[in-house]
Design a protein around this motif. Structure first.
Motif, mmCIF file in Angstrom:
data_model
loop_
_atom_site.group_PDB
_atom_site.id
_atom_site.type_symbol
_atom_site.label_atom_id
_atom_site.label_comp_id
_atom_site.label_asym_id
_atom_site.label_seq_id
_atom_site.Cartn_x
_atom_site.Cartn_y
_atom_site.Cartn_z
ATOM 1 N N VAL A 58 0.842 -1.190 0.000
ATOM 2 C CA VAL A 58 0.000 0.000 0.000
ATOM 3 C C VAL A 58 0.880 1.245 0.000
ATOM 4 C CG1 VAL A 58 -1.731 1.314 1.295
ATOM 5 C CG2 VAL A 58 -1.895 -1.185 1.162
ATOM 6 N N ILE A 59 0.590 2.136 -0.944
ATOM 7 C CA ILE A 59 1.273 3.425 -1.014
ATOM 8 C C ILE A 59 0.208 4.519 -1.089
ATOM 9 C CG2 ILE A 59 3.338 2.486 -2.133
ATOM 10 C CD1 ILE A 59 2.317 3.821 -4.760
ATOM 11 N N ALA A 60 0.622 5.757 -0.935
ATOM 12 C CA ALA A 60 -0.272 6.908 -1.056
ATOM 13 C C ALA A 60 0.269 7.828 -2.138
ATOM 14 C CB ALA A 60 -0.363 7.641 0.269
ATOM 15 N N VAL A 61 -0.639 8.364 -2.960
ATOM 16 C CA VAL A 61 -0.251 9.250 -4.049
ATOM 17 C C VAL A 61 -1.199 10.452 -4.061
ATOM 18 C CG1 VAL A 61 0.140 9.454 -6.534
ATOM 19 C CG2 VAL A 61 0.523 7.260 -5.405
ATOM 20 N N VAL A 77 -9.234 7.945 -12.872
ATOM 21 C CA VAL A 77 -7.843 8.215 -13.213
ATOM 22 C C VAL A 77 -7.355 9.372 -12.356
ATOM 23 C CG1 VAL A 77 -6.272 8.956 -15.043
ATOM 24 C CG2 VAL A 77 -8.114 7.349 -15.553
ATOM 25 N N LEU A 78 -6.214 9.164 -11.732
ATOM 26 C CA LEU A 78 -5.560 10.204 -10.944
ATOM 27 C C LEU A 78 -4.561 10.905 -11.848
ATOM 28 C CD1 LEU A 78 -5.440 11.208 -7.931
ATOM 29 C CD2 LEU A 78 -3.376 9.813 -7.742
ATOM 30 N N THR A 79 -4.602 12.231 -11.883
ATOM 31 C CA THR A 79 -3.688 12.997 -12.713
ATOM 32 C C THR A 79 -2.801 13.883 -11.848
ATOM 33 O OG1 THR A 79 -5.265 14.817 -12.995
ATOM 34 C CG2 THR A 79 -5.318 13.059 -14.639
ATOM 35 N N LYS A 80 -1.670 14.224 -12.381
ATOM 36 C CA LYS A 80 -0.724 15.087 -11.666
ATOM 37 C C LYS A 80 -1.266 16.509 -11.562
ATOM 38 C CE LYS A 80 3.911 16.989 -12.204
ATOM 39 N NZ LYS A 80 5.083 17.002 -13.067
ATOM 40 N N MET A 81 -1.887 16.989 -12.624
ATOM 41 C CA MET A 81 -2.428 18.349 -12.694
ATOM 42 C C MET A 81 -3.946 18.262 -12.892
ATOM 43 S SD MET A 81 0.349 20.083 -12.411
ATOM 44 C CE MET A 81 -0.231 21.716 -12.742
ATOM 45 N N PRO A 82 -4.684 19.267 -12.422
ATOM 46 C CA PRO A 82 -6.146 19.241 -12.623
ATOM 47 C C PRO A 82 -6.500 19.299 -14.105
ATOM 48 C CG PRO A 82 -5.480 21.180 -11.324
ATOM 49 C CD PRO A 82 -4.240 20.443 -11.692
ATOM 50 N N ASP A 98 1.471 12.098 -16.766
ATOM 51 C CA ASP A 98 1.491 11.444 -15.461
ATOM 52 C C ASP A 98 0.077 11.112 -15.027
ATOM 53 O OD1 ASP A 98 4.260 11.748 -15.268
ATOM 54 O OD2 ASP A 98 4.047 13.764 -14.469
ATOM 55 N N ILE A 99 -0.309 9.870 -15.244
ATOM 56 C CA ILE A 99 -1.626 9.416 -14.807
ATOM 57 C C ILE A 99 -1.471 8.083 -14.091
ATOM 58 C CG2 ILE A 99 -2.894 10.624 -16.622
ATOM 59 C CD1 ILE A 99 -3.155 7.911 -18.056
ATOM 60 N N LEU A 100 -2.457 7.774 -13.273
ATOM 61 C CA LEU A 100 -2.444 6.529 -12.519
ATOM 62 C C LEU A 100 -3.869 5.999 -12.465
ATOM 63 C CD1 LEU A 100 -0.650 4.667 -10.766
ATOM 64 C CD2 LEU A 100 -1.122 6.185 -8.849
ATOM 65 N N LEU A 141 -3.394 1.552 -8.714
ATOM 66 C CA LEU A 141 -3.628 1.291 -7.302
ATOM 67 C C LEU A 141 -4.945 0.548 -7.205
ATOM 68 C CD1 LEU A 141 -2.635 4.613 -5.490
ATOM 69 C CD2 LEU A 141 -1.251 2.589 -5.929
ATOM 70 N N GLU A 142 -4.931 -0.567 -6.499
ATOM 71 C CA GLU A 142 -6.136 -1.389 -6.350
ATOM 72 C C GLU A 142 -6.603 -1.362 -4.905
ATOM 73 O OE1 GLU A 142 -5.412 -5.252 -7.997
ATOM 74 O OE2 GLU A 142 -5.211 -4.458 -10.019
#
Length: 149
Positions: A58-61, A77-82, A98-100, A141-142
């Motif tokens: 487990v990590i945090a981003v 989807v998590l992005t670095k910038m809005p 940069d997406i996750l 991340l799951e």
């Protein structure tokens, strides 16, 4: 007869005697390692040593929730910038570097695109194509949770 007052008094006596003492490490979970998305890749886009060492952990981003691909989903989807528009829906939109991919524990409550969030989840590496959305990810991340920062 057991009432609230006698329960509190008894708990205080037990705590004072050390009978309820539990080592801190065994009762509190350590906070997950917080990273930036760029720490998951090397410059050649291979996985970083950090990513390989933390796979399955487990990590945090920190980042921003991109507008969702579909409603009532456990995926975002998590992005670095809005990003005000869905980067996957508009042909003119720039594809983010940069997406996750985030697979949440429950159906996602969509948050405003410009609110920073922190996501905690189990880091998974390697190619995966989501059967519902067709979204292909190399890093995700799951079993994730998220909150506003």
């Amino acid at each position: 007869m057991l009432n609230r007052r006698s329960l509190i008094r008894g708990s205080a006596v037990l705590a004072g005697s050390g009978l309820l003492a539990v080592p801190f490490a065994s009762c509190a979970l350590a906070a997950p390692k917080s990273v930036k998305m760029r720490e998951l890749y090397n410059k050649d886009l291979s996985f970083s040593d950090f990513a390989k060492e933390h796979e399955g952990k487990v990590i945090a981003v920190n980042g921003f929730m991109a507008p969702p691909l579909k409603a009532e989903s456990k995926f975002f989807v998590l992005t670095k910038m809005p990003m005000a528009v869905c980067p996957f829906c508009e042909p003119e939109a720039d594809w983010p570097d940069d997406i996750l991919a985030i697979y949440a524990r429950r159906i996602v409550d969509v948050l405003p695109f410009n609110r920073r969030i922190i996501v905690e989840g189990r880091l998974e590496l390697g190619g995966y194509s989501d059967p519902d959305t067709g979204f292909y990810s190399m890093v995700r991340l799951e079993n994730a949770t998220y909150r506003r920062v």
